[in-house]
Design a protein around this motif. Structure first.
Motif, PDB file in Angstrom:
ATOM      1  N   LYS A 114       2.577 -25.117 -40.044  1.00 46.32           N
ATOM      2  CA  LYS A 114       1.287 -24.137 -38.737  1.00 46.32           C
ATOM      3  C   LYS A 114       1.994 -24.526 -37.439  1.00 46.32           C
ATOM      4  O   LYS A 114       2.541 -23.587 -36.893  1.00 46.32           O
ATOM      5  CB  LYS A 114       0.043 -24.536 -38.769  1.00 46.32           C
ATOM      6  N   HIS A 115       1.650 -25.578 -37.183  1.00 44.60           N
ATOM      7  CA  HIS A 115       1.992 -26.041 -35.947  1.00 44.60           C
ATOM      8  C   HIS A 115       3.293 -26.711 -35.330  1.00 44.60           C
ATOM      9  O   HIS A 115       3.610 -25.451 -34.247  1.00 44.60           O
ATOM     10  CB  HIS A 115       1.126 -27.714 -35.232  1.00 44.60           C
ATOM     11  N   ASN A 116       4.626 -26.203 -36.431  1.00 49.67           N
ATOM     12  CA  ASN A 116       6.469 -26.159 -36.523  1.00 49.67           C
ATOM     13  C   ASN A 116       6.393 -26.971 -35.665  1.00 49.67           C
ATOM     14  O   ASN A 116       7.853 -26.938 -34.930  1.00 49.67           O
ATOM     15  CB  ASN A 116       6.138 -24.453 -35.736  1.00 49.67           C
ATOM     16  N   VAL A 117       5.920 -27.972 -35.544  1.00 48.48           N
ATOM     17  CA  VAL A 117       6.820 -29.664 -34.712  1.00 48.48           C
ATOM     18  C   VAL A 117       7.343 -30.303 -36.026  1.00 48.48           C
ATOM     19  O   VAL A 117       6.443 -30.776 -36.545  1.00 48.48           O
ATOM     20  CB  VAL A 117       5.708 -30.204 -33.872  1.00 48.48           C
ATOM     21  N   THR A 118       8.395 -30.135 -36.042  1.00 44.72           N
ATOM     22  CA  THR A 118       8.777 -30.718 -36.720  1.00 44.72           C
ATOM     23  C   THR A 118      10.510 -31.826 -37.316  1.00 44.72           C
ATOM     24  O   THR A 118      10.532 -32.395 -37.622  1.00 44.72           O
ATOM     25  CB  THR A 118       9.678 -29.788 -38.672  1.00 44.72           C
ATOM     26  N   GLY A 119      10.759 -31.439 -35.497  1.00 39.19           N
ATOM     27  CA  GLY A 119      11.695 -32.175 -35.086  1.00 39.19           C
ATOM     28  C   GLY A 119      11.297 -33.500 -34.104  1.00 39.19           C
ATOM     29  O   GLY A 119      10.162 -34.196 -34.835  1.00 39.19           O
ATOM     30  N   ALA A 120      11.876 -34.493 -33.518  1.00 41.44           N
ATOM     31  CA  ALA A 120      11.671 -35.515 -32.470  1.00 41.44           C
ATOM     32  C   ALA A 120      11.246 -35.050 -31.484  1.00 41.44           C
ATOM     33  O   ALA A 120      10.436 -35.646 -30.872  1.00 41.44           O
ATOM     34  CB  ALA A 120      13.130 -36.141 -32.163  1.00 41.44           C
ATOM     35  N   ASP A 121      10.982 -33.358 -31.294  1.00 46.50           N
ATOM     36  CA  ASP A 121      10.588 -33.043 -30.048  1.00 46.50           C
ATOM     37  C   ASP A 121       9.958 -31.804 -30.310  1.00 46.50           C
ATOM     38  O   ASP A 121       9.289 -31.875 -31.733  1.00 46.50           O
ATOM     39  CB  ASP A 121      11.678 -32.856 -29.222  1.00 46.50           C
ATOM     40  N   PHE A 122       9.831 -31.030 -29.258  1.00 50.25           N
ATOM     41  CA  PHE A 122       8.285 -29.519 -29.682  1.00 50.25           C
ATOM     42  C   PHE A 122       9.002 -28.509 -29.218  1.00 50.25           C
ATOM     43  O   PHE A 122       8.409 -27.291 -29.218  1.00 50.25           O
ATOM     44  CB  PHE A 122       7.443 -30.018 -28.679  1.00 50.25           C
ATOM     45  N   THR A 123      10.558 -28.597 -29.988  1.00 49.16           N
ATOM     46  CA  THR A 123      11.059 -27.143 -29.680  1.00 49.16           C
ATOM     47  C   THR A 123      10.225 -26.382 -30.755  1.00 49.16           C
ATOM     48  O   THR A 123      10.320 -26.805 -32.380  1.00 49.16           O
ATOM     49  CB  THR A 123      12.794 -27.620 -30.449  1.00 49.16           C
ATOM     50  N   ASP A 124      10.293 -25.187 -30.141  1.00 51.85           N
ATOM     51  CA  ASP A 124       9.756 -23.851 -30.743  1.00 51.85           C
ATOM     52  C   ASP A 124       7.802 -24.045 -31.916  1.00 51.85           C
ATOM     53  O   ASP A 124       8.285 -23.606 -32.887  1.00 51.85           O
ATOM     54  CB  ASP A 124      10.606 -23.842 -32.384  1.00 51.85           C
ATOM     55  N   ASN A 125       7.773 -24.760 -31.194  1.00 50.96           N
ATOM     56  CA  ASN A 125       6.329 -25.611 -31.579  1.00 50.96           C
ATOM     57  C   ASN A 125       5.255 -24.221 -31.767  1.00 50.96           C
ATOM     58  O   ASN A 125       5.295 -22.852 -30.710  1.00 50.96           O
ATOM     59  CB  ASN A 125       5.578 -26.347 -30.752  1.00 50.96           C
ATOM     60  N   HIS A 126       4.655 -24.046 -32.293  1.00 48.85           N
ATOM     61  CA  HIS A 126       3.053 -23.030 -32.278  1.00 48.85           C
ATOM     62  C   HIS A 126       2.059 -23.641 -31.831  1.00 48.85           C
ATOM     63  O   HIS A 126       0.393 -23.021 -32.450  1.00 48.85           O
ATOM     64  CB  HIS A 126       3.155 -21.765 -34.073  1.00 48.85           C
ATOM     65  N   LEU A 127       1.609 -24.543 -31.470  1.00 46.36           N
ATOM     66  CA  LEU A 127       0.342 -24.598 -30.510  1.00 46.36           C
ATOM     67  C   LEU A 127       0.299 -24.029 -29.576  1.00 46.36           C
ATOM     68  O   LEU A 127      -0.980 -24.523 -29.588  1.00 46.36           O
ATOM     69  CB  LEU A 127       0.812 -25.971 -29.792  1.00 46.36           C
ATOM     70  N   ALA A 128       0.274 -22.574 -29.453  1.00 46.99           N
ATOM     71  CA  ALA A 128      -0.227 -21.927 -28.584  1.00 46.99           C
ATOM     72  C   ALA A 128      -1.398 -21.296 -29.748  1.00 46.99           C
ATOM     73  O   ALA A 128      -2.330 -20.466 -29.662  1.00 46.99           O
ATOM     74  CB  ALA A 128       0.413 -21.135 -28.014  1.00 46.99           C
ATOM     75  N   ASP A 129      -0.839 -21.279 -30.810  1.00 51.87           N
ATOM     76  CA  ASP A 129      -2.158 -20.297 -31.934  1.00 51.87           C
ATOM     77  C   ASP A 129      -2.705 -21.749 -33.075  1.00 51.87           C
ATOM     78  O   ASP A 129      -3.620 -21.323 -33.471  1.00 51.87           O
ATOM     79  CB  ASP A 129      -1.344 -20.631 -33.104  1.00 51.87           C
ATOM     80  N   TYR A 130      -2.470 -22.999 -32.391  1.00 54.48           N
ATOM     81  CA  TYR A 130      -2.865 -24.572 -33.486  1.00 54.48           C
ATOM     82  C   TYR A 130      -2.721 -25.599 -32.127  1.00 54.48           C
ATOM     83  O   TYR A 130      -2.059 -26.467 -32.007  1.00 54.48           O
ATOM     84  CB  TYR A 130      -2.614 -24.446 -34.210  1.00 54.48           C
ATOM     85  N   PRO A 131      -3.453 -24.804 -30.919  1.00 54.10           N
ATOM     86  CA  PRO A 131      -3.887 -25.818 -30.255  1.00 54.10           C
ATOM     87  C   PRO A 131      -4.633 -27.730 -30.111  1.00 54.10           C
ATOM     88  O   PRO A 131      -5.356 -27.622 -31.614  1.00 54.10           O
ATOM     89  CB  PRO A 131      -5.528 -25.599 -29.271  1.00 54.10           C
TER      90      PRO A 131
END
Length: 584
Positions: A114-131
């Motif tokens: 859901k939040h799409n943080v899968t790597g070592a950084d926050f590239t392409d994250n979905h934190l706007a949808d899952y704050p």
């Protein structure tokens, strides 16, 4: 879906706390001195006394098992008044584990899918949808003060940007500790986050093991910082009128992937996912949450019997020709059975055939004595059958029939619990021609004059039908599984998959995606099972220990914030039992 198994959220022991509500248990636990407060009123009203506040302490890279082995003084003191586990999980997936994904799981309450943080950084994250917690609290409680002090700047930038006060101290855990102590001494925060990174840094430079002196030293140094922070918390002038929940946890375990040669059975075997979790309040009873040493096969399924008068069976009425096996080609038919001990003569229990009689086209699984066989019938021919191992012992067994096109021959091989039966007779069914049958795929009773009704009170589950021959190595490695894994290499060949459990409206669901449900008939009942067997490796219930996504919802509930379903949180609530209620 990248979980170790198709992961159903089984919230065992889950009790939803209403805002301000709590589970009250008449029990006491005073074996350790209370490190934050000595005496409390022992009336029920005391559980809600004081303004609720939360302190979060996140220790990067602190494996639960290794942290326990290091014997951290302050964490062990907390244990006597905490919901706690050394067997926690950052998640139960097969995705990569990183600090960023671990932090995100903790602070958003959802997983990487859901939040799409899968790597070592926050590239392409979905934190706007899952704050994160800080963003949600800013929306829900705009007047509250929140603070985040972190050794890793990325948390401040991506997950704590909406905190009232946020500061990063790159790779300086001591400065983080000092900032938290100052915040507790001078301000009135509702939520404080402290994030330490030295343990992970030591593990990455050496090994994630207490046998590594630097890793152990980092754990114990961080434990000292935790002790200092708790002392500062108790020293607050307003502490007597506050009700603090303290959560100390790790964001992930090691950075070491499992040995690829040794197949991962479950997330508990993955040191990258092993965390610890302490949810502390000086009124909480100690609750230790431990992973089980064995995993039972638990469920409810139709209790089958071959008594003709009851006519108990299930038929795939919508299957059409999907499950015909024709005159050529390869197929695999597999199921799990639990058959009472005994000797049975010719009762069918899985078939695609109108009757179990000579000259009737189709195939049938049946019992002869205490062993199983598969029988093929054809008009104008005698039956041809290939036997399997003994299975009538009241235990679960996985039986597999592989129909394999091998040149002009079409040979049949039978496996029981992954082991090939050494059948020495004629196993070639090519001369039987087209074995298509107009009969529906059927589980349970099959009409036939020679069918024995002695077979009663048995289960069939985990039925699979593939339009290919499974390899011997795959069968040996996967027979014990009780679900179809999303990385199953034969998934595209799976024409039908029926777990065979929990019927709804007299139907057993087909989870292959084809939607050909079994429709149950006759006077069947539902039986339950809870069995441990060397022949089974069922999916563990990962909800029996804290997962990282549990943290956020635990905090919301502590604050009395009712979580809307629209937030789509993945976590569960861990319900505390109070030690000082009803005479504690």
């Amino acid at each position: 879906m990248n979980q170790f198994f198709s992961f159903n959220k089984v919230l065992a022991g889950f009790i939803l706390l209403a805002a301000g509500g709590i589970l009250l248990l008449s029990s006491c636990n005073k074996t350790f001195d209370n490190i934050l407060k000595d005496d409390y009123d022992d009336d029920a009203a005391s559980i809600n006394k004081g303004t609720r506040k939360t302190l979060l302490i996140v220790v990067d890279g602190a494996m639960g098992t290794e942290t326990r082995a290091a014997a951290p003084t302050n964490l062990n003191l907390l244990a006597d008044f905490a919901i706690h586990s050394w067997d926690g999980l950052t998640d139960a997936k097969k995705t990569a584990v990183t600090n960023a994904s671990g932090w995100s799981n903790l602070l958003t309450g959802v997983g990487s899918d859901k939040h799409n943080v899968t790597g070592a950084d926050f590239t392409d994250n979905h934190l706007a949808d899952y704050p994160s917690l800080f963003s949600r609290l800013k929306q829900q409680k705009p007047d509250w003060r929140t603070a985040a002090f972190c050794s890793s700047p990325d948390i401040v930038q991506y997950l704590a940007d909406d905190a009232t006060e946020k500061k990063s101290f790159p790779d300086n855990d001591g400065a983080v500790k000092d900032a938290v102590i100052n915040e507790l001494a001078t301000n009135d925060p509702a939520l404080v986050l402290a994030q330490f990174h030295a343990v992970d840094k030591a593990g990455e430079a050496g090994t994630y093991s207490v046998t590594d002196a630097a890793y152990k030293a980092a754990i114990l140094k961080t434990d000292e910082y935790i002790g200092e922070i708790l002392t500062a918390l108790r020293a607050r002038g307003s502490f007597e009128n506050e009700n603090w929940m303290v959560i100390v946890t790790s964001n992930k375990g090691s950075n070491t992937a499992n040995d690829p040669v040794a197949a991962e059975r479950n997330a508990f075997d993955d040191s990258r996912r092993n965390t610890f979790f302490f949810c502390y309040n000086p009124r909480f009873n100690s609750q230790a949450l431990i992973k089980p040493s064995v995993f039972p096969y638990v469920g409810s399924a139709p209790l089958l019997t071959n008594e003709a008068s009851k006519n108990i069976r299930g038929r795939v009425r919508s299957g059409g020709t999907t499950y015909d096996i024709g005159s050529t080609g390869s197929f695999t038919i597999e199921c799990k059975v639990k058959i009472p001990a005994g000797n049975y003569y010719y009762p069918a229990f899985l078939s695609k055939r109108a009757a179990f009689s000579g000259g009737v086209v189709g195939w049938v699984f049946f019992m002869e004595g205490d062993y199983w066989q598969i029988n093929f019938g054809q008009s104008g021919f005698g039956n041809r059958q290939i036997r399997g191992h003994s299975i009538a012992d009241g235990k679960w067994h996985t039986i597999t029939a592989v129909i394999k096109q091998e040149g002009a021959e079409r040979n049949v091989y039978t496996y029981t619990d992954g082991v090939l039966y050494p059948f020495t007779g004629n196993k070639n069914i090519a001369d039987r021609g087209n074995l298509n049958s107009p009969q529906d795929l059927t589980m349970g009773f099959l009409t036939t004059a020679s069918n024995s009704d002695a077979l009663r009170n048995y289960f069939i589950t985990d039925i699979k039908f593939y339009n290919t021959d499974l390899s011997e190595s795959f069968i040996a490695s996967n027979y014990c599984k009780t679900t179809v894994a999303p990385d199953n290499p034969y998934l595209a060949n799976l024409l039908g998959y029926w777990p065979g459990t929990n019927p709804v409206d007299n139907e057993l669901a087909d989870l292959s995606g084809n939607g050909h449900n079994f429709v149950l008939e006759g006077s069947y009942g539902i039986g339950s099972y809870n069995d441990v067997s060397n022949n089974l490796c069922p999916e563990p219930s990962y909800a029996i220990v804290p997962n990282a996504a549990d943290l956020a919802i635990q905090v919301y509930q502590w604050f009395g914030i009712l979580v809307p379903s629209a937030w789509s949180l993945d976590g569960k609530i861990w319900v505390p039992a109070y030690a000082d209620v009803n005479g504690g």
